[in-house]
Scaffold this active site. Sequence first.
Site, PDB file in Angstrom:
ATOM      1  N   GLU A  73      48.920-102.537  46.533  1.00  0.00           N
ATOM      2  CA  GLU A  73      47.602-102.002  46.226  1.00  0.00           C
ATOM      3  C   GLU A  73      47.250-100.870  47.187  1.00  0.00           C
ATOM      4  O   GLU A  73      47.405-101.012  48.403  1.00  0.00           O
ATOM      5  CB  GLU A  73      46.546-103.107  46.314  1.00  0.00           C
ATOM      6  CG  GLU A  73      45.110-102.642  46.334  1.00  0.00           C
ATOM      7  CD  GLU A  73      44.714-101.826  45.114  1.00  0.00           C
ATOM      8  OE1 GLU A  73      44.060-100.787  45.289  1.00  0.00           O
ATOM      9  OE2 GLU A  73      45.092-102.228  43.983  1.00  0.00           O
ATOM     10  N   ALA A 116      31.001-103.585  36.047  1.00  0.00           N
ATOM     11  CA  ALA A 116      29.713-104.214  35.779  1.00  0.00           C
ATOM     12  C   ALA A 116      29.845-105.584  35.121  1.00  0.00           C
ATOM     13  O   ALA A 116      28.878-106.066  34.521  1.00  0.00           O
ATOM     14  CB  ALA A 116      28.852-103.305  34.916  1.00  0.00           C
ATOM     15  N   GLY A 172      45.043 -99.976  31.923  1.00  0.00           N
ATOM     16  CA  GLY A 172      44.294 -99.188  30.955  1.00  0.00           C
ATOM     17  C   GLY A 172      45.101 -98.087  30.304  1.00  0.00           C
ATOM     18  O   GLY A 172      44.760 -97.632  29.203  1.00  0.00           O
ATOM     19  N   GLY A 198      39.591-102.430  39.626  1.00  0.00           N
ATOM     20  CA  GLY A 198      38.304-102.115  39.031  1.00  0.00           C
ATOM     21  C   GLY A 198      37.333-103.270  38.991  1.00  0.00           C
ATOM     22  O   GLY A 198      36.120-103.063  38.838  1.00  0.00           O
ATOM     23  N   GLY A 228      45.445-105.644  34.702  1.00  0.00           N
ATOM     24  CA  GLY A 228      46.823-105.829  34.249  1.00  0.00           C
ATOM     25  C   GLY A 228      47.727-106.358  35.334  1.00  0.00           C
ATOM     26  O   GLY A 228      48.532-107.278  35.112  1.00  0.00           O
ATOM     27  N   HIS A 237      35.567 -95.611  31.957  1.00  0.00           N
ATOM     28  CA  HIS A 237      36.537 -96.305  31.110  1.00  0.00           C
ATOM     29  C   HIS A 237      37.572 -95.342  30.565  1.00  0.00           C
ATOM     30  O   HIS A 237      37.710 -95.180  29.354  1.00  0.00           O
ATOM     31  CB  HIS A 237      35.816 -97.011  29.950  1.00  0.00           C
ATOM     32  CG  HIS A 237      34.727 -97.933  30.405  1.00  0.00           C
ATOM     33  ND1 HIS A 237      33.461 -97.922  29.873  1.00  0.00           N
ATOM     34  CD2 HIS A 237      34.721 -98.882  31.359  1.00  0.00           C
ATOM     35  CE1 HIS A 237      32.718 -98.839  30.467  1.00  0.00           C
ATOM     36  NE2 HIS A 237      33.463 -99.429  31.385  1.00  0.00           N
ATOM     37  N   VAL A 245      59.836 -94.303  42.464  1.00  0.00           N
ATOM     38  CA  VAL A 245      60.588 -95.426  41.891  1.00  0.00           C
ATOM     39  C   VAL A 245      61.888 -94.868  41.358  1.00  0.00           C
ATOM     40  O   VAL A 245      61.883 -93.958  40.523  1.00  0.00           O
ATOM     41  CB  VAL A 245      59.802 -96.126  40.756  1.00  0.00           C
ATOM     42  CG1 VAL A 245      60.653 -97.246  40.139  1.00  0.00           C
ATOM     43  CG2 VAL A 245      58.476 -96.667  41.256  1.00  0.00           C
TER      44      VAL A 245
END
Length: 522
Positions: free
Chosen positions: A34, A90, A491, A85, A15, A458, A228
């Site tokens: 990051e 994979a 996610g 990720g 994202g 996930h 924030v």
Amino acid sequence: MDTEYDYVIVGSGFGGSVSALRLSEKGYKVLVIEKGKWFKAKDFPKTNWNFRRWLWMPKLKFFGIMKLSIFRHIAIISGTGVGGGSLVYANTLPTPKTAFFNSGSWKDLEAWEHTLKPFYQEALKMLGAAQNPKLFDGDLGLQKVAEDLDIKENFEATRVAVFFGKPNITQKDPYFNGEGPDRSGCTFCGACMTGCRYNAKNTLDMNYLYLAQKNGAEIIAENEVIDVQSIHAKDGSEGYEVLTRSSTKWLNQNRKITTKGVIFSGGVLGTVKLLLKLKKKSLQLLSNKVGEDIRSNNETLISVSGLNKEKNYSRGVAIGSILNTDENSHLEICRYGEGSDAWKLAHLPYVTGSNVASRIFKTLVKLFKNPIDYFKIYFVNGWSKNTVVLLFMQTLDSTLKFKRNIFGHMYSTVSTGKAPTPFIPESIQLAKAYRKAINGVSTSFALATLAGIPSTAHILGGAVMGENIDTGVIDKHNKVFGYKNMFVIDGAMISSNPGVNPSLTITAIAEHAMDQIPAKTL
């Protein structure tokens, strides 16, 4: 007031990377923050025995690409580093079935399957999706299962984010008319999930982030956002102040950054944890739905080790094949590169049972009955060379809720449906079928045996879409209810159970969200 940036993006996964590129293309000044480190091909570990380069455990000074988080109801594998990720996943890029688009809190907000179709196509193009061209021993075992179950037509090679050029031969960018980085062809070493050392995996630093930087977007690694705050106006309409600190140093100074907009893209474990903290103090207008509707894709992970020395199950891409077992479920073959045997330390013989005492008893019985087989797995044969991990997923739904305790740590509770379990009947039967097909024995993560806790790579939800602030954290354009120019794009936004690897879907929804933002005007 003047601000340093138009947008600060918290996290550089699927994202965040999409957001960085599309906003920079529209003329906005963008900063990506990051928590993990920068990685080049030479920085990845040769095997997962190199814990310092593989695992993210800052307290031990391990600054690798994979993080393991254990909760009461689920163990979660996630990625860290510039590219999120994508460094550890994979590569698999499936599109969910229709049920995904017509369920969950977002189902009535849009005709999602139709609306997202062009964005899925754009995501596939950007991620360099290609059909896996070669099947190896592990895949052939799955093909044999399909034949034995008389569902041969449901077996197929995966669509993956890998460059299948000439192995070890460097060539000019094949994806972006020469604007991207040089690439080399896949060697089928199986080491995708410990980091590609051959420059063949299409990680986000090879596409979205690479192009975003060329457009002027800035990326700072090894920094974690800890606060924030809105400036002046409570709703953030006059901008935000973002507070960061180093994630790799024990002694450091906090840094304040001002921005007109904020995009949370730290994945469920980063975004939801931060939002739960901010709701208590800095961003009290956030929806009470923060932390709710957490989904695990109803996954199980069962390892099967073959006893035939002539086979090599480490060869191939990380997930080279898939078997759709019924309308709600499918099975994938996961592998690690030869020599990456560290996972065996966390494995016990696979058993099922309703309580820990019965499972431990069954484990001891298996070890007693088959001592030679398990001795070979743990001490003689290379674990990764002889083992595949069976990844089973379902679209059937159940949800968890993440909360924050007085110490600032997240914990899980069951929200709807049954608690996640590592003992799904369909996956048990499929593991038996695969074990028979390759003449092997099965093991699983010790947490499944000792605590009945399943594992997932996930984890999804926690800041889902809704019609209003009472039904969701964000609207159908990913805008956070209660605040101006604030988004959740990762996610955590996934609002129903995809039942497949979610990276492509996160990318497509991110593309859709960015498409709604107009170009910057002077």
